[in-house]
Design an enzyme around this catalytic site. Structure first.
Site, PDB file in Angstrom:
ATOM      1  N   CYS A   2       0.839  -1.200   0.000  1.00 16.87           N
ATOM      2  CA  CYS A   2       0.000   0.000   0.000  1.00 16.87           C
ATOM      3  C   CYS A   2       0.871   1.246   0.000  1.00 16.87           C
ATOM      4  O   CYS A   2       1.971   1.243   0.540  1.00 16.87           O
ATOM      5  CB  CYS A   2      -0.941   0.094   1.202  1.00 16.87           C
ATOM      6  SG  CYS A   2      -1.963  -1.345   1.438  1.00 16.87           S
ATOM      7  N   ARG A  27       3.177   0.336  -5.262  1.00 21.17           N
ATOM      8  CA  ARG A  27       3.070  -0.370  -3.990  1.00 21.17           C
ATOM      9  C   ARG A  27       1.755  -1.146  -3.852  1.00 21.17           C
ATOM     10  O   ARG A  27       1.568  -1.893  -2.899  1.00 21.17           O
ATOM     11  CB  ARG A  27       3.167   0.632  -2.825  1.00 21.17           C
ATOM     12  CG  ARG A  27       4.438   1.446  -2.839  1.00 21.17           C
ATOM     13  CD  ARG A  27       4.433   2.444  -1.704  1.00 21.17           C
ATOM     14  NE  ARG A  27       4.481   1.764  -0.431  1.00 21.17           N
ATOM     15  CZ  ARG A  27       5.587   1.374   0.180  1.00 21.17           C
ATOM     16  NH1 ARG A  27       6.749   1.615  -0.383  1.00 21.17           N
ATOM     17  NH2 ARG A  27       5.543   0.764   1.331  1.00 21.17           N
ATOM     18  N   TRP A  75      -3.057  -2.521  -1.575  1.00 21.54           N
ATOM     19  CA  TRP A  75      -2.796  -3.906  -1.979  1.00 21.54           C
ATOM     20  C   TRP A  75      -3.409  -4.740  -0.870  1.00 21.54           C
ATOM     21  O   TRP A  75      -2.902  -4.758   0.257  1.00 21.54           O
ATOM     22  CB  TRP A  75      -1.285  -4.133  -2.094  1.00 21.54           C
ATOM     23  CG  TRP A  75      -0.921  -5.475  -2.636  1.00 21.54           C
ATOM     24  CD1 TRP A  75      -0.755  -5.801  -3.948  1.00 21.54           C
ATOM     25  CD2 TRP A  75      -0.641  -6.670  -1.891  1.00 21.54           C
ATOM     26  NE1 TRP A  75      -0.407  -7.124  -4.065  1.00 21.54           N
ATOM     27  CE2 TRP A  75      -0.333  -7.688  -2.830  1.00 21.54           C
ATOM     28  CE3 TRP A  75      -0.634  -6.999  -0.535  1.00 21.54           C
ATOM     29  CZ2 TRP A  75      -0.015  -8.981  -2.444  1.00 21.54           C
ATOM     30  CZ3 TRP A  75      -0.318  -8.296  -0.149  1.00 21.54           C
ATOM     31  CH2 TRP A  75      -0.012  -9.270  -1.110  1.00 21.54           C
ATOM     32  N   ASN A 101      -0.642   1.505   6.075  1.00 24.99           N
ATOM     33  CA  ASN A 101       0.134   0.516   5.323  1.00 24.99           C
ATOM     34  C   ASN A 101       0.749  -0.430   6.349  1.00 24.99           C
ATOM     35  O   ASN A 101       1.460   0.025   7.239  1.00 24.99           O
ATOM     36  CB  ASN A 101       1.224   1.254   4.513  1.00 24.99           C
ATOM     37  CG  ASN A 101       2.315   0.324   4.000  1.00 24.99           C
ATOM     38  OD1 ASN A 101       3.459   0.729   3.902  1.00 24.99           O
ATOM     39  ND2 ASN A 101       1.982  -0.892   3.684  1.00 24.99           N
ATOM     40  N   GLY A 102       0.431  -1.720   6.234  1.00 26.29           N
ATOM     41  CA  GLY A 102       0.970  -2.685   7.190  1.00 26.29           C
ATOM     42  C   GLY A 102      -0.117  -3.658   7.603  1.00 26.29           C
ATOM     43  O   GLY A 102      -1.142  -3.783   6.907  1.00 26.29           O
ATOM     44  N   GLU A 487      15.416 -16.324 -13.013  1.00 23.22           N
ATOM     45  CA  GLU A 487      14.974 -14.934 -13.125  1.00 23.22           C
ATOM     46  C   GLU A 487      14.200 -14.711 -14.427  1.00 23.22           C
ATOM     47  O   GLU A 487      13.187 -14.008 -14.435  1.00 23.22           O
ATOM     48  CB  GLU A 487      16.207 -14.012 -13.027  1.00 23.22           C
ATOM     49  CG  GLU A 487      15.966 -12.527 -13.197  1.00 23.22           C
ATOM     50  CD  GLU A 487      14.963 -11.921 -12.224  1.00 23.22           C
ATOM     51  OE1 GLU A 487      14.594 -12.569 -11.235  1.00 23.22           O
ATOM     52  OE2 GLU A 487      14.519 -10.779 -12.481  1.00 23.22           O
ATOM     53  N   LYS A 491      10.367 -13.392 -14.588  1.00 23.30           N
ATOM     54  CA  LYS A 491       9.933 -12.200 -15.343  1.00 23.30           C
ATOM     55  C   LYS A 491       8.727 -12.531 -16.202  1.00 23.30           C
ATOM     56  O   LYS A 491       7.762 -11.778 -16.267  1.00 23.30           O
ATOM     57  CB  LYS A 491      11.050 -11.669 -16.255  1.00 23.30           C
ATOM     58  CG  LYS A 491      12.177 -10.936 -15.619  1.00 23.30           C
ATOM     59  CD  LYS A 491      11.847  -9.583 -15.036  1.00 23.30           C
ATOM     60  CE  LYS A 491      11.339  -9.681 -13.646  1.00 23.30           C
ATOM     61  NZ  LYS A 491      12.115  -9.735 -12.517  1.00 23.30           N
ATOM     62  N   GLU A 494       5.540 -13.143 -14.049  1.00 22.02           N
ATOM     63  CA  GLU A 494       5.045 -11.925 -13.388  1.00 22.02           C
ATOM     64  C   GLU A 494       4.200 -11.064 -14.313  1.00 22.02           C
ATOM     65  O   GLU A 494       3.190 -10.525 -13.900  1.00 22.02           O
ATOM     66  CB  GLU A 494       6.231 -11.058 -12.930  1.00 22.02           C
ATOM     67  CG  GLU A 494       6.887 -11.487 -11.661  1.00 22.02           C
ATOM     68  CD  GLU A 494       8.055 -10.568 -11.302  1.00 22.02           C
ATOM     69  OE1 GLU A 494       8.068 -10.066 -10.184  1.00 22.02           O
ATOM     70  OE2 GLU A 494       8.954 -10.350 -12.153  1.00 22.02           O
ATOM     71  N   HIS A 510      15.357 -35.221 -14.782  1.00 27.15           N
ATOM     72  CA  HIS A 510      14.748 -35.791 -13.574  1.00 27.15           C
ATOM     73  C   HIS A 510      13.305 -35.321 -13.391  1.00 27.15           C
ATOM     74  O   HIS A 510      12.804 -35.299 -12.277  1.00 27.15           O
ATOM     75  CB  HIS A 510      15.586 -35.422 -12.344  1.00 27.15           C
ATOM     76  CG  HIS A 510      16.978 -35.948 -12.423  1.00 27.15           C
ATOM     77  ND1 HIS A 510      17.273 -37.289 -12.384  1.00 27.15           N
ATOM     78  CD2 HIS A 510      18.162 -35.312 -12.588  1.00 27.15           C
ATOM     79  CE1 HIS A 510      18.580 -37.461 -12.501  1.00 27.15           C
ATOM     80  NE2 HIS A 510      19.143 -36.275 -12.625  1.00 27.15           N
ATOM     81  N   LYS A 609       5.273  -3.814  -5.731  1.00 28.22           N
ATOM     82  CA  LYS A 609       6.726  -3.704  -5.791  1.00 28.22           C
ATOM     83  C   LYS A 609       7.378  -3.809  -4.425  1.00 28.22           C
ATOM     84  O   LYS A 609       8.457  -4.354  -4.274  1.00 28.22           O
ATOM     85  CB  LYS A 609       7.096  -2.380  -6.448  1.00 28.22           C
ATOM     86  CG  LYS A 609       8.566  -2.249  -6.673  1.00 28.22           C
ATOM     87  CD  LYS A 609       8.889  -1.643  -7.991  1.00 28.22           C
ATOM     88  CE  LYS A 609      10.339  -1.836  -8.333  1.00 28.22           C
ATOM     89  NZ  LYS A 609      10.602  -3.192  -8.830  1.00 28.22           N
TER      90      LYS A 609
HETATM   91  C1  G6P Z   1       8.310  -8.088  -4.833  1.00 28.88           C
HETATM   92  C2  G6P Z   1       8.651  -7.475  -6.170  1.00 28.88           C
HETATM   93  C3  G6P Z   1       9.865  -8.168  -6.767  1.00 28.88           C
HETATM   94  C4  G6P Z   1      11.024  -8.116  -5.777  1.00 28.88           C
HETATM   95  C5  G6P Z   1      10.642  -8.689  -4.414  1.00 28.88           C
HETATM   96  C6  G6P Z   1      11.707  -8.403  -3.367  1.00 28.88           C
HETATM   97  O1  G6P Z   1       7.845  -9.381  -5.017  1.00 28.88           O
HETATM   98  O2  G6P Z   1       7.553  -7.565  -7.065  1.00 28.88           O
HETATM   99  O3  G6P Z   1      10.239  -7.531  -7.963  1.00 28.88           O
HETATM  100  O4  G6P Z   1      12.098  -8.838  -6.297  1.00 28.88           O
HETATM  101  O5  G6P Z   1       9.437  -8.073  -3.957  1.00 28.88           O
HETATM  102  O6  G6P Z   1      11.775  -7.020  -3.184  1.00 28.88           O
HETATM  103  P1  G6P Z   1      13.039  -6.239  -2.659  1.00 28.88           P
HETATM  104  O7  G6P Z   1      12.622  -4.802  -2.660  1.00 28.88           O
HETATM  105  O8  G6P Z   1      13.326  -6.743  -1.279  1.00 28.88           O
HETATM  106  O9  G6P Z   1      14.182  -6.502  -3.578  1.00 28.88           O
END
Ligand code: G6P
Length: 614
Positions: A2, A27, A75, A101-102, A487, A491, A494, A510, A609
């Site tokens: 949030c 956020r 969120w 937020n929290g 990774e 991507k 996501e 396997h 994020k």
């Molecule tokens: C969320 C974001 C990711 C990020 C992860 C860790 O899931 O969508 O992109 O890698 O958090 O976030 P940080 O800020 O700790 O790297």
């Protein structure tokens, strides 16, 4: 997660709040709302499901006057995303409005107690409990808002960044934080508050980052006052934010994600500036030099992180073990914090986090500190919570990352981990001098090589069209490129919502090999390195089962080009630096596939994020 924002002063609050919410939308973006107090001391609360733009439409023709207000982009944690659960939440009398937020973990107990006192609840949120609790304390003991907030927060278990408005006292906002970020911007006779500095820098670069269990009393034309939860006054530490407004805009790109992918060569130059010295042929990371003793005597390194940062950590393990000969464990912060890990004063914990606010990573840092470990942070957001709770660290300096899918932060993290491993290896004398020199020089050439990969954008965009209708993807890599495969798959998942899995190439036999058929695209990281022959055999195995191979190869490779369905040729570099090159085409591939599918790449569904809840 949030995003929260507030304004108090002489300007019109609404446009500042809406613009700020848009900056904070990374956020969370499932619902949004605003509370404003107008000149007649009426409080108008508007909220709606959807994005900030939906809120803007919703308030058309409504009273949005007033020069004090708070706003929120959500969120969802407690309660589905809908209008009634959106913030601000208001108290029974309608006098108080609160954004949060929290998570209030003991909200159920508090709610039951308040229900017994006759309070009724409209929403399913933990936040509404807090605003009702504040009003209950205020009314039952006839206390001023500040004291009621302090008492309420003393009985709360969990994390919060809050801002509270009282309709009867329109000349103040009370704000507080614990484990969720909150920044107060100091203007000229006016104040701003937000989850980070991005909505504030347009108006002022003077900010105060609140610490845990601090409460700010914000009144226009008065000095900012900060107290702890027992009314003891604390002197605010005013900092200057070094952030350019242009860094927060798309700068001609259709999406932040694409802008951030293309920024990577410059970001890496910024990250290495003053650290990788090609003239002197050395790498200097001040945190390593300043804490040499502590780091040299480390028995073990433990890397804690989440998401993309965890993938960077896996590459960090390879680098540190290879060059420094110290055992490294890489842990999901969320698992580490609840695992009762064996950890002591001889351990060094490296916390990697773009935002510096991820709740699980922050909790892992706190746990490790308690056990006496030395904590090293690798973060992007300057002044955020993790860098403030570590013993030392290195910022990645890639500028604000706004696209929810992390791109430039990943390559920045890998670059810092490379510098850390090389700088420490030099101090430990565990690296051959000639190889060290070769690596320093090659690292400084990476940004130019990245530019050459970015020139393949059109080709990758064309390639992506073929895969728009794929339901599954497999990504394979070995050694340094195995975390890149993870990774790449992350991507794609996501932002395109296509199921994708990353795997160590040799493990394919396997299990995942059972999935391979003519419908299955397999992205193989097949650059010319020590693993080349092995990867070649893996490609043969995929082709024998009619899988579609998209191979990332080193320029001039003919052998794999003959076998694969599609190849992307990449500039050659030293094996341990390859992730900085091989990641780029995978970011572009995910981006273009998501665009072809018409997805919102900057704000993918269900994600946020900055994950400030566990
Ligand atoms: C969320 C974001 C990711 C990020 C992860 C860790 O899931 O969508 O992109 O890698 O958090 O976030 P940080 O800020 O700790 O790297």
């Amino acid at each position: 997660m949030c995003g929260i924002i507030g304004y108090i002063g002489k300007r019109k609050a609404f446009p500042i709040l809406i613009k700020g919410l848009k900056r904070l939308e990374y956020r969370g973006y499932d619902s949004a709302g605003v509370a404003l107090i107008n000149e007649k001391h009426e409080m108008n609360v508007y909220k709606t499901k959807g994005k900030v733009s939906d809120l803007e439409e919703f308030v058309a023709h409504k009273d949005i006057t007033g020069s004090v207000g708070i706003a929120h982009t959500r969120w969802a944690t407690h309660g589905e995303p809908c209008q009634v659960n959106a913030h601000p939440h208001y108290s029974s009398s309608g006098n108080l409005a609160l954004i949060h937020n929290g998570i209030i973990e003991n909200y159920a107990t508090l709610k039951e107690k308040l229900k017994l006192k006759g309070y009724q609840f409209r929403s399913g949120t933990d936040t509404e409990v807090l605003v009702q609790l504040i009003e209950f304390i205020q009314d039952s003991k006839q206390l001023p808002l500040l004291t009621a907030v302090e008492i309420a927060l003393r009985s709360v278990v969990g994390a919060y960044a809050i801002a509270v408005l009282d309709r009867r006292y329109p000349d103040q906002i009370i704000a507080a934080r614990k484990s969720s970020p909150l920044v107060v911007g100091i203007g000229e006779g006016d104040f701003f508050l937000a989850s980070d500095a991005s909505p504030i820098i347009e108006y002022t670069n003077k900010v105060v980052y609140l610490d845990d269990e601090e409460v700010a009393i914000i009144r226009p034309d008065e000095e900012l006052k900060i107290v702890n939860l027992h009314s003891v006054e604390i002197t605010p530490e005013v900092k200057t934010v070094d952030m350019e407004l242009s860094q927060l805009e798309k700068g001609g790109y259709p999406h932040f994600m694409l802008k951030e992918i293309f920024e990577q060569p410059n970001c890496l130059n910024d990250c290495m500036r003053g650290r990788v010295n090609t003239g002197a042929d050395n790498i200097v990371l001040s945190a390593i030099i300043d804490h040499k003793e502590q780091l040299l005597k480390a028995r073990r390194f433990i890397i804690v992180a989440c998401g993309t940062s965890w993938h960077a950590g896996l590459i960090g393990k390879h680098l540190i073990e290879n060059f420094c000969r110290i055992p490294v464990e890489v842990e999901y912060a969320s698992e580490f914090r609840y695992r009762n890990p064996v950890i002591n004063g001889q351990d060094v914990v490296i916390a990697i986090s773009q935002s510096g606010e991820t709740a699980d990573t922050l909790a892992a840092v706190e746990l490790a500190r308690k056990h006496g470990a030395f904590i090293y942070g690798i973060c992007n957001a300057v002044g955020s919570s993790i860098p403030r709770s570590t013993h030392t660290g290195s910022y990645i300096h890639v500028g604000p990352e706004i696209g929810v899918a992390s791109t430039k932060a990943f390559t920045g993290q890998v670059t810092v981990l490379t510098m850390l491993a090389l700088c420490l290896a030099k101090e430990k004398h565990t690296i051959d001098d000639a190889f060290y020199l070769q690596l320093v020089r090659e690292l400084s050439l990476i940004p130019e090589k990245m530019k050459r990969v970015l020139e393949m954008d059109t080709k990758i965009s064309q390639l992506s069209r073929i895969f728009t209708y794929a339901h599954n993807f497999l990504y394979l890599g070995r050694g340094f490129n195995y975390p890149v495969a993870l990774e790449g798959a992350l991507k794609l998942k996501e932002i395109s919502y296509i199921h994708a899995e990353g795997y160590p190439a040799a493990e394919m036999k396997h299990g995942p090999i059972a999935l391979i058929d003519a419908e299955m695209p397999v992205v193989v990281l097949a650059t010319r390195n020590a693993m080349y022959e092995k990867i070649l055999s893996n490609i043969q195995e995929i082709k024998a089962r009619k899988g579609k191979v998209i191979a990332l190869v080193t320029e001039g490779d003919e052998e794999i080009s003959r076998l694969a369905d599609d190849v992307i040729e990449l500039p050659k570099t030293i094996e341990c630096l390859e992730p900085l090159i091989t990641t780029i085409p995978l970011q572009l591939l995910a981006y273009h596939i998501a665009i072809c599918k018409g997805k919102d790449v900057d704000q993918p569904r269900n994600l946020a994020k900055s994950v400030t809840v566990e």
